[in-house]
Design a protein around this motif. Structure first.
Motif, PDB file in Angstrom:
ATOM      1  N   ALA A 176       0.896  -1.947   0.068  1.00  0.00           N
ATOM      2  CA  ALA A 176      -0.009  -0.386   0.042  1.00  0.00           C
ATOM      3  C   ALA A 176       0.854   0.770   0.458  1.00  0.00           C
ATOM      4  CB  ALA A 176      -0.795  -0.263   1.215  1.00  0.00           C
ATOM      5  N   VAL A 186      -5.569   4.491  -2.573  1.00  0.00           N
ATOM      6  CA  VAL A 186      -5.029   3.179  -2.113  1.00  0.00           C
ATOM      7  C   VAL A 186      -5.590   2.886  -0.722  1.00  0.00           C
ATOM      8  CG1 VAL A 186      -3.280   1.163  -1.169  1.00  0.00           C
ATOM      9  CG2 VAL A 186      -2.196   3.374  -2.351  1.00  0.00           C
ATOM     10  N   ILE A 188      -6.452  -0.377   1.774  1.00  0.00           N
ATOM     11  CA  ILE A 188      -6.169  -1.579   2.425  1.00  0.00           C
ATOM     12  C   ILE A 188      -7.720  -2.161   2.910  1.00  0.00           C
ATOM     13  CG2 ILE A 188      -4.540  -2.525   3.894  1.00  0.00           C
ATOM     14  CD1 ILE A 188      -3.192  -0.164   4.265  1.00  0.00           C
TER      15      ILE A 188
END
Ligand code: GUE
Length: 288
Positions: A176, A186, A188
């Motif tokens: 990430a 990004v 996660i």
């Protein structure tokens, strides 16, 4: 049909480059050295370590494999790490994971000289990556190898959506950070994520590192997405397979890594690359 990202071939090309760098160093009388410490007798670990050793030797890297009994104490293991920290012929130190119970893996990784931390697991190097600091430092080999594979696609990543499924210190978190450092947006995801499929369908780059066989199905993937499968799972027949249902995904993705022959070979090639990096950086040579 997606482009199948040939990790084996990209690893081969990277190894050729690494071998050439080793040859150039040899002309200056410098030999990169890698020390791999393996504790206990986990059969899978023994195979990984043997593969690393063979590859290192093939590329002209000095490889030292230190096999230690599972009964070794924390203090003794720390002592051995110190000997390699002080050994000028060793540029990279790797402690094979997992360690037997009773040993404190974090404390051992923290004892490695950050300049010899070939896995990129030392907290100083993890922090540098998270901060996107300039300069030379090692980073986790699996995500670095994935960035190398993404580079071969010549796709623009800036501003696009990345979803990383998995939050380990070895893959998910550093992955990430690297995608963020490449100016992607990004997210996660992990075991507690709700509506995972809705999220993965937004991903232009989807990296899956969960250890759950075929967690990601064809319709979890956005059409044309780049799909990176870090899974190393066994199917019901004992065959190696990934976290992505490859046969279904290959019709939706724009590009996809196979298992085996994708991320795995790149991890080892990147470890070799990073051993030579550490050697050059210690000699203040080169810049990659
Ligand atoms: N300190 C530490 N550093 C590591 O880098 C590390 C570790 N501990 N512990 C174990 C994991 C696992 N790992 C792999 C590397 C290559 C393949 C690989 O080359 N896989 C092949 C297939 C191999 C097969 O057929 O079994 C492939 O995907 O094509 C797999 C797994 C590094 N690890």
């Amino acid at each position: 049909m997606a482009i199948i990202i040939d990790g084996k071939q990209i690893a081969k090309d990277l190894n050729t480059q690494t071998q050439q760098r080793v040859a150039t160093l040899a002309q200056q009388g410098i030999v990169p050295g890698l020390a791999v410490i393996i504790v206990g007798d986990d059969p899978a670990s023994a195979i990984y370590v043997r593969n690393k050793h063979r590859k290192a030797v093939k590329l002209g890297i000095k490889s030292v494999v230190r096999e230690l009994p599972a009964t070794i104490s924390q203090a003794e293991l720390l002592e051995i790490v110190q000997t390699y920290n002080h050994d000028d012929s060793i540029h990279g130190i790797l402690v094979q994971s997992p360690l037997p119970v009773g040993l404190d893996e974090q404390a051992i990784v923290a004892a490695i000289d950050p300049a010899k931390d070939v896995d990129g697991f030392h907290p100083l190097n993890v922090g540098r990556l998270l901060a996107n600091l300039p300069g030379h430092y090692p980073v986790s080999c699996t995500p670095r190898g994935i960035m190398t594979m993404l580079g071969t696609l010549n796709e623009h990543l800036r501003g696009k959506q990345a979803v990383v499924v998995g939050r380990s210190m070895i893959v998910g978190r550093p992955m990430a950070a690297m995608l963020l450092n490449a100016d992607m947006t990004v997210t996660i995801a992990h075991v507690h994520t709700k509506h995972l499929s809705d999220l993965t369908r937004t991903a232009d780059v989807l990296v899956v590192a969960t250890g759950v066989t075929h967690l990601i199905k064809g319709n979890d993937i956005k059409r044309g997405a780049i799909v990176i499968d870090v899974g190393m799972d066994r199917d019901e027949n004992g065959k190696l397979t990934g976290d992505v249902d490859f046969d279904a995904a290959v019709d939706r993705a724009g590009a996809i890594t196979p298992v085996p022959g994708g991320v795995g070979p790149m991890t080892i090639a990147t470890l070799m690359q990073q051993t030579v990096d550490l050697c050059e950086w210690s000699e203040q040579l080169g810049s990659n």
